[in-house]
Design a protein around this motif. Structure first.
Motif, PDB file in Angstrom:
ATOM      1  N   ARG A   1       0.959  -1.497  -0.231  1.00 27.08           N
ATOM      2  CA  ARG A   1      -0.384  -0.116  -0.235  1.00 27.08           C
ATOM      3  C   ARG A   1       0.791   1.130   0.021  1.00 27.08           C
ATOM      4  N   ARG A   2       1.471   1.125   0.923  1.00 24.75           N
ATOM      5  CA  ARG A   2       2.751   2.290   0.518  1.00 24.75           C
ATOM      6  C   ARG A   2       3.335   2.873  -0.533  1.00 24.75           C
ATOM      7  N   GLN A   3       3.262   1.266  -1.201  1.00 29.04           N
ATOM      8  CA  GLN A   3       4.476   1.868  -2.795  1.00 29.04           C
ATOM      9  C   GLN A   3       2.893   1.797  -4.321  1.00 29.04           C
ATOM     10  N   LYS A   4       1.483   2.456  -3.059  1.00 24.81           N
ATOM     11  CA  LYS A   4       0.346   2.715  -4.019  1.00 24.81           C
ATOM     12  C   LYS A   4       0.030   1.298  -5.039  1.00 24.81           C
ATOM     13  N   VAL A   5       0.475   0.005  -4.833  1.00 18.96           N
ATOM     14  CA  VAL A   5      -0.096  -0.912  -5.403  1.00 18.96           C
ATOM     15  C   VAL A   5      -2.128  -0.454  -5.255  1.00 18.96           C
ATOM     16  N   GLU A   6      -2.133  -1.632  -6.640  1.00 21.38           N
ATOM     17  CA  GLU A   6      -3.259  -1.228  -6.820  1.00 21.38           C
ATOM     18  C   GLU A   6      -4.466  -2.287  -5.971  1.00 21.38           C
ATOM     19  N   PRO A   7      -5.665  -2.124  -5.293  1.00 28.56           N
ATOM     20  CA  PRO A   7      -6.475  -3.156  -4.313  1.00 28.56           C
ATOM     21  C   PRO A   7      -6.120  -4.025  -4.708  1.00 28.56           C
ATOM     22  N   ASP A   8      -6.675  -4.351  -5.663  1.00 26.25           N
ATOM     23  CA  ASP A   8      -6.868  -5.785  -6.155  1.00 26.25           C
ATOM     24  C   ASP A   8      -5.779  -7.041  -6.181  1.00 26.25           C
ATOM     25  N   GLN A   9      -4.208  -5.920  -7.039  1.00 28.43           N
ATOM     26  CA  GLN A   9      -2.816  -6.457  -6.654  1.00 28.43           C
ATOM     27  C   GLN A   9      -2.649  -6.499  -5.377  1.00 28.43           C
TER      28      GLN A   9
END
Length: 368
Positions: A103-111
């Motif tokens: 989440r800190r890397q702003k990865v997409e929620p589904d990923q």
């Protein structure tokens, strides 16, 4: 070049006059389970922290996959660290602990959901995602910490005594699981430990450290069977170290030695050694025979102590030289005839007796 390859070049770390790491040169290929083994204060954790970027070297280079990372901050290195304390967030459940870095890397929620579920499956915690750390055992918390590190797909995973807080039985179980996990994910593990059994059980190779220096780097079997120095022989496992005087090789290529005035032959180590030296033999290689048994490499002795260990019996034997050695006899169900006070012939087979190099490193046990 395979991913996760590490090279340490002339690496030094000084804290004032103290040399915590003293001119280390080391290459770790990608995908290897590599352990740094040594007692407290030997420099193993400082070395790990420099690879992670938490400590800056006094001099030298840290190269990861061909790129110089010496001045690169921790968050920009493709490595991750698992600490002994696990450092889980107590207010977050398992899923959110593992997902934190993504989440800190702003990865997409589904990923995020897919990768967290994959990581939890790797560490066998698929039904624990809603639990808080306080609701879990130490072994389960350790698995969460591993999942949180692995979910970021680092090239290198650094582990600083992650099993140190666990009880002995669970530690043995997780040693096997951790090695299996490393083989499954195929990334480089660099593991710091003072526990000899951990290093022998899990590692592809081991570096034994003392006083900031590396004494020997080799696979576990070689480290145990062929210690390069007096320190390594004394530190790893139980070893019988004896003073000797060497006089070079005989016609068969073995080194002639006098052990307390008794003529012996050492078939391992430097056959050309001369002068004052040390020889070693592992307890399981020592053979006890009836008093008066003849033949080479036999020294009279007396059993001073008899210790039942379950699968084996440990005997402390006083030699006629004045030295004491340990012999280990397997428990086969038959009576072992040598009890306390028994006079015996102690056979030190030439094929198991090794000449050692003395580097001057102080002898230390793994419990230090």
């Amino acid at each position: 070049m395979s991913g996760g390859e590490i090279e340490l070049i002339d690496l030094n770390k000084h804290f004032g006059p103290h040399r915590a790491v003293d001119n280390i040169n080391l290459q770790i290929p990608g995908g290897e389970f590599f352990s740094l083994l040594g007692s407290s204060g030997c420099g193993k954790t400082t070395t790990l922290r420099m690879i992670a970027g938490f400590e800056r070297p006094t001099s030298g280079q840290i190269v990861l996959d061909g790129a110089d990372m010496t001045e690169t901050p921790p968050h920009k290195r493709h490595v991750n660290t698992v600490f002994q304390s696990y450092a889980l967030f107590p207010h977050l459940n398992v899923f959110d602990n593992v997902a934190f870095g993504l989440r800190r890397q702003k990865v997409e929620p589904d990923q995020v959901k897919r990768r967290v579920n994959e990581a939890l499956e790797l560490v066998q915690l698929t039904s624990f995602e809603k639990r808080k750390p306080a609701q879990m055992s130490g072994g389960q918390q350790q698995r969460v910490a591993l999942a949180r590190a692995l979910v970021l797909k680092p090239a290198v995973l650094l582990l600083d005594e992650p099993l140190g807080a666990l009880d002995a039985r669970l530690r043995k179980q997780l040693q096997v699981e951790l090695k299996s996990l490393q083989q499954q994910v195929g990334i480089t593990f660099v593991y710091v430990t003072h526990d000899q059994e951990e290093a022998l059980t899990m590692s592809d190779r081991i570096a034994v450290m003392s006083n900031g220096r590396i004494e020997q780097v080799a696979p576990p079997e070689e480290i145990y069977e062929a210690p390069a120095t007096v320190f390594v022989a004394d530190f790893l496992g139980v070893s019988n170290l004896m003073d000797a005087v060497a006089s070079g090789s005989d016609a068969t290529g073995r080194c002639k030695v006098k052990v307390g005035g008794f003529d012996c032959y050492a078939g391992r180590g430097s056959a050309d050694a001369t002068g004052t030296t040390k020889v070693t033999i592992r307890p399981e290689r020592v053979r006890l025979e009836p008093k008066g048994t003849g033949g080479e490499n036999r020294i009279p002795g007396t059993v001073q102590r008899w210790v039942y260990l379950g699968n084996s019996v440990q005997l402390i034997v006083g030699l006629a030289t004045g030295a004491k050695i340990q012999a280990l006899m397997q428990n086969t169900g038959e009576e072992i005839p040598y009890r306390e006070g028994a006079e015996v012939a102690v056979h030190l087979p030439a094929t198991a007796l090794r000449i050692l190099e003395d580097t001057g490193a102080p002898l230390a046990s793994a419990e230090d």
